[in-house]
Design a protein around this motif. Sequence first.
Motif, PDB file in Angstrom:
ATOM      1  N   ILE A 146      26.568  21.989  17.288  1.00 28.49           N
ATOM      2  CA  ILE A 146      26.561  23.449  17.485  1.00 28.49           C
ATOM      3  C   ILE A 146      25.159  23.930  17.109  1.00 28.49           C
ATOM      4  O   ILE A 146      24.699  23.701  15.986  1.00 28.49           O
ATOM      5  N   SER A 147      24.465  24.583  18.056  1.00 25.95           N
ATOM      6  CA  SER A 147      23.039  24.851  17.836  1.00 25.95           C
ATOM      7  C   SER A 147      22.707  26.344  17.912  1.00 25.95           C
ATOM      8  O   SER A 147      23.452  27.125  18.500  1.00 25.95           O
ATOM      9  N   PRO A 148      21.554  26.735  17.328  1.00 28.83           N
ATOM     10  CA  PRO A 148      21.156  28.145  17.253  1.00 28.83           C
ATOM     11  C   PRO A 148      20.276  28.561  18.431  1.00 28.83           C
ATOM     12  O   PRO A 148      19.877  27.721  19.232  1.00 28.83           O
ATOM     13  N   PHE A 149      19.945  29.868  18.467  1.00 33.14           N
ATOM     14  CA  PHE A 149      19.181  30.369  19.618  1.00 33.14           C
ATOM     15  C   PHE A 149      17.699  30.016  19.549  1.00 33.14           C
ATOM     16  O   PHE A 149      17.024  30.000  20.578  1.00 33.14           O
ATOM     17  N   ASN A 150      17.159  29.750  18.351  1.00 32.65           N
ATOM     18  CA  ASN A 150      15.698  29.773  18.249  1.00 32.65           C
ATOM     19  C   ASN A 150      15.011  28.525  18.784  1.00 32.65           C
ATOM     20  O   ASN A 150      13.842  28.574  19.137  1.00 32.65           O
ATOM     21  N   LEU A 172      28.381  19.410  23.124  1.00 32.18           N
ATOM     22  CA  LEU A 172      27.378  20.329  22.567  1.00 32.18           C
ATOM     23  C   LEU A 172      27.786  21.759  22.863  1.00 32.18           C
ATOM     24  O   LEU A 172      28.104  22.099  23.993  1.00 32.18           O
ATOM     25  N   LYS A 173      27.747  22.611  21.820  1.00 26.22           N
ATOM     26  CA  LYS A 173      27.986  24.052  22.008  1.00 26.22           C
ATOM     27  C   LYS A 173      26.675  24.747  21.645  1.00 26.22           C
ATOM     28  O   LYS A 173      26.390  24.999  20.474  1.00 26.22           O
ATOM     29  N   PRO A 174      25.831  25.051  22.644  1.00 24.28           N
ATOM     30  CA  PRO A 174      24.555  25.706  22.337  1.00 24.28           C
ATOM     31  C   PRO A 174      24.753  27.187  22.053  1.00 24.28           C
ATOM     32  O   PRO A 174      25.853  27.720  22.227  1.00 24.28           O
ATOM     33  N   SER A 175      23.672  27.843  21.651  1.00 23.94           N
ATOM     34  CA  SER A 175      23.756  29.290  21.435  1.00 23.94           C
ATOM     35  C   SER A 175      24.057  29.980  22.761  1.00 23.94           C
ATOM     36  O   SER A 175      23.462  29.661  23.794  1.00 23.94           O
ATOM     37  N   GLU A 176      24.939  30.948  22.708  1.00 26.03           N
ATOM     38  CA  GLU A 176      25.279  31.696  23.923  1.00 26.03           C
ATOM     39  C   GLU A 176      24.147  32.643  24.332  1.00 26.03           C
ATOM     40  O   GLU A 176      24.150  33.199  25.421  1.00 26.03           O
ATOM     41  N   LYS A 177      23.129  32.793  23.435  1.00 32.04           N
ATOM     42  CA  LYS A 177      22.024  33.708  23.769  1.00 32.04           C
ATOM     43  C   LYS A 177      21.036  33.070  24.753  1.00 32.04           C
ATOM     44  O   LYS A 177      20.391  33.762  25.518  1.00 32.04           O
ATOM     45  N   GLY A 225      22.141  26.722  12.037  1.00 32.30           N
ATOM     46  CA  GLY A 225      22.225  28.169  12.240  1.00 32.30           C
ATOM     47  C   GLY A 225      22.033  28.893  10.926  1.00 32.30           C
ATOM     48  O   GLY A 225      21.426  28.354   9.989  1.00 32.30           O
ATOM     49  N   SER A 226      22.557  30.098  10.832  1.00 34.78           N
ATOM     50  CA  SER A 226      22.357  30.901   9.625  1.00 34.78           C
ATOM     51  C   SER A 226      23.216  30.373   8.469  1.00 34.78           C
ATOM     52  O   SER A 226      24.229  29.702   8.696  1.00 34.78           O
ATOM     53  N   THR A 227      22.822  30.703   7.248  1.00 38.59           N
ATOM     54  CA  THR A 227      23.512  30.147   6.079  1.00 38.59           C
ATOM     55  C   THR A 227      24.994  30.528   5.989  1.00 38.59           C
ATOM     56  O   THR A 227      25.828  29.648   5.728  1.00 38.59           O
ATOM     57  N   LEU A 247      23.016  22.668   8.738  1.00 41.33           N
ATOM     58  CA  LEU A 247      21.710  23.168   8.313  1.00 41.33           C
ATOM     59  C   LEU A 247      21.696  24.684   8.426  1.00 41.33           C
ATOM     60  O   LEU A 247      22.105  25.236   9.454  1.00 41.33           O
ATOM     61  N   GLY A 248      21.248  25.363   7.367  1.00 42.65           N
ATOM     62  CA  GLY A 248      21.332  26.820   7.311  1.00 42.65           C
ATOM     63  C   GLY A 248      19.976  27.506   7.362  1.00 42.65           C
ATOM     64  O   GLY A 248      18.992  26.940   7.848  1.00 42.65           O
ATOM     65  N   GLY A 249      19.935  28.725   6.849  1.00 42.63           N
ATOM     66  CA  GLY A 249      18.760  29.580   6.952  1.00 42.63           C
ATOM     67  C   GLY A 249      17.666  29.214   5.954  1.00 42.63           C
ATOM     68  O   GLY A 249      17.742  28.192   5.260  1.00 42.63           O
ATOM     69  N   ARG A 280      11.480  31.049  13.462  1.00 43.35           N
ATOM     70  CA  ARG A 280      11.517  29.613  13.171  1.00 43.35           C
ATOM     71  C   ARG A 280      12.068  29.436  11.775  1.00 43.35           C
ATOM     72  O   ARG A 280      11.651  30.155  10.858  1.00 43.35           O
ATOM     73  N   CYS A 281      12.941  28.438  11.609  1.00 41.88           N
ATOM     74  CA  CYS A 281      13.486  28.216  10.268  1.00 41.88           C
ATOM     75  C   CYS A 281      12.413  27.659   9.335  1.00 41.88           C
ATOM     76  O   CYS A 281      12.596  27.637   8.130  1.00 41.88           O
ATOM     77  N   MET A 282      11.291  27.196   9.883  1.00 39.81           N
ATOM     78  CA  MET A 282      10.201  26.701   9.035  1.00 39.81           C
ATOM     79  C   MET A 282       9.023  27.682   9.024  1.00 39.81           C
ATOM     80  O   MET A 282       7.930  27.343   8.556  1.00 39.81           O
ATOM     81  N   ASP A 380      16.085  38.704   1.722  1.00 39.63           N
ATOM     82  CA  ASP A 380      16.784  38.377   2.976  1.00 39.63           C
ATOM     83  C   ASP A 380      15.934  37.483   3.873  1.00 39.63           C
ATOM     84  O   ASP A 380      14.698  37.575   3.871  1.00 39.63           O
ATOM     85  N   GLU A 381      16.603  36.656   4.663  1.00 37.86           N
ATOM     86  CA  GLU A 381      15.896  35.957   5.738  1.00 37.86           C
ATOM     87  C   GLU A 381      15.724  36.964   6.876  1.00 37.86           C
ATOM     88  O   GLU A 381      16.702  37.404   7.482  1.00 37.86           O
ATOM     89  N   ILE A 382      14.481  37.363   7.162  1.00 40.48           N
ATOM     90  CA  ILE A 382      14.259  38.418   8.173  1.00 40.48           C
ATOM     91  C   ILE A 382      14.249  37.825   9.576  1.00 40.48           C
ATOM     92  O   ILE A 382      14.746  38.396  10.518  1.00 40.48           O
ATOM     93  N   SER A 447      13.232  12.315   8.302  1.00 40.41           N
ATOM     94  CA  SER A 447      14.403  13.161   8.552  1.00 40.41           C
ATOM     95  C   SER A 447      14.099  14.587   8.157  1.00 40.41           C
ATOM     96  O   SER A 447      13.277  14.840   7.271  1.00 40.41           O
ATOM     97  N   PHE A 448      14.774  15.535   8.826  1.00 37.13           N
ATOM     98  CA  PHE A 448      14.508  16.963   8.655  1.00 37.13           C
ATOM     99  C   PHE A 448      15.681  17.633   7.951  1.00 37.13           C
ATOM    100  O   PHE A 448      16.819  17.505   8.373  1.00 37.13           O
ATOM    101  N   GLY A 449      15.397  18.393   6.903  1.00 35.90           N
ATOM    102  CA  GLY A 449      16.464  19.184   6.300  1.00 35.90           C
ATOM    103  C   GLY A 449      16.049  19.734   4.959  1.00 35.90           C
ATOM    104  O   GLY A 449      15.154  19.198   4.298  1.00 35.90           O
TER     105      GLY A 449
END
Length: 495
Positions: A146-150, A172-177, A225-227, A247-249, A280-282, A380-382, A447-449
């Motif tokens: 399940i993946s995010p839009f960015n 795979l369920k990608p972001s609907e955006k 995606g988000s936390t 993996l979160g925000g 970007r999460c990074m 906040d994560e902006i 590895s990423f995380g």
Amino acid sequence: MTTVDHFVNGASFAGESTRTAPVYNPAAGTVSREVRLATTADVDAAVRAGREAFAEWAGASWAKRQGVLFTFRELLNARKGELAAILTNEHGKVTSDALGEVARGLEVVEFATSMPHLAKGEYSENVSTGVDVYSTRQPLGVVGIISPFNFPAMVPLWFFPIAIAAGNTVVLKPSEKDPSAAIWLAELFQEAGLPDGVFNVVHGDKEAVDALLHHDDIASISFVGSTPIAKYIYETASAAGKRVQALGGAKNHMLVLPDADLDLVADSAVNAGFGSAGERCMAISVVVAVEPVADELIEKIAQRMGTLTVGDGTRSCDMGPLITRQHRDTVAGYIDIAIEDGATVVVDGRGIDVDGDADGFWLGPTLIDNVSTDSRVYTDEIFGPVLSVVRVSSYDEGLALINASKYGNGTAIFTNDGGAARRFQRDAQVGMIGINVPIPVPVGYFSFGGWKDSLFGDTKAYGPDGVHFFTRQKAITSRWLDPSHGGVNLGFPQN
Ligand code: NAD
């Protein structure tokens, strides 16, 4: 109006749902297509396709699976421009950034072409007289992603090449955006020779996600995606008995020591703060300046921001729009919050001139000084082009701030002092550390995380952790009788 369908069992699939969501071109501010939102039954059809394809794919030789992977790599490399154009159209990121996203995804495909070596087991001969022990790694079954839009291409690419190379089948369920990149990738893999049903894509929202989390035939969930959603995914899928990585925000700090090269720091802060419009999460979202450098550094950052161009990603701009009007307004709202909380807006991105349609979801690069750590601008994560500066008086004060954050995705230190950098890499409670590198995304064979609320579960994405996540180990103890053996012995063998 074009409709983006699901991709199930090697073909386009409409399913039974009547619900759809709009997909925007963020640079034009208009709806460019609509995407289907799957029902539980639609998700079940995709999982069934994966289950039916599993035995044959898992049983295929390494040579056969690797052949398909190598062809996929070649096709993806040759046609990356097409994928980048889809990313720019639905996400808004500029073409050079979209090509960079594909390049990072390609790294994981290349890593996955080594799967026969990566998944090799071990062998110990004669652990007891005439007894051998060996291990092997086997695929899990049908795995859910399940993946995010960015990162509509790169984040799915963090997972599915490794999962498929190891012999799993995928839903795979990608972001609907921004759903089209996932379909393009699935069709390309099919063209490379992947059998029907090995790689399925369903679009949707919470209904589709919940159907995956609760499906008995889904062996694992990889989420990004988000936390708050990551935490929900981790708890729900774990309770349903699945292997989960969620993996979160993030809220990434850049610690600048007084001895740092301030030109390098300013370049890095601008690149890492405003690339991909800060989505970007990074991304670096907080510069922690150890005094007395703040005034000089802010001047250098603001000067560079003045050279940035914002506009339609198909033109030669530095930065594109945000993903939706609603997200753009939420991010812009943080500039008001900053003013209310007594911070200083050094560069205000609202109302900037853009090279694009007036209705696009625009917000220019924004720099805010004297941000208080109590302010929501800090906590906040902006997830937009808003860079904060927090002034501190020492390394220890800066480190304490980083370690007090609930997030622990990435962080960076800028200094010319090797001792300080070495201390930081050890002391920072963060999963990915940059030393004079602002966005420390590990290459495909690491590895990423993150740590803390940036990752739920104990396994990171791609690299060795990815191989571990998408396979399970089996240990075999074997004895072939020879004439010297025999007799009853109820104890453990000792020699
Ligand atoms: P999101 O959490 O809104 O959505 C992620 C996925 O979850 C999407 O597929 C979405 O359809 C689904 N979803 C949304 N709401 C849901 C709900 N209530 N129940 C079940 N599923 C739901 O995230 P986003 O806005 O698409 O992406 C941005 C976020 O992702 C940011 O927080 C960013 O930091 C994070 N991110 C993290 C990483 C990382 O590696 N840690 C990488 C990229 C993005």
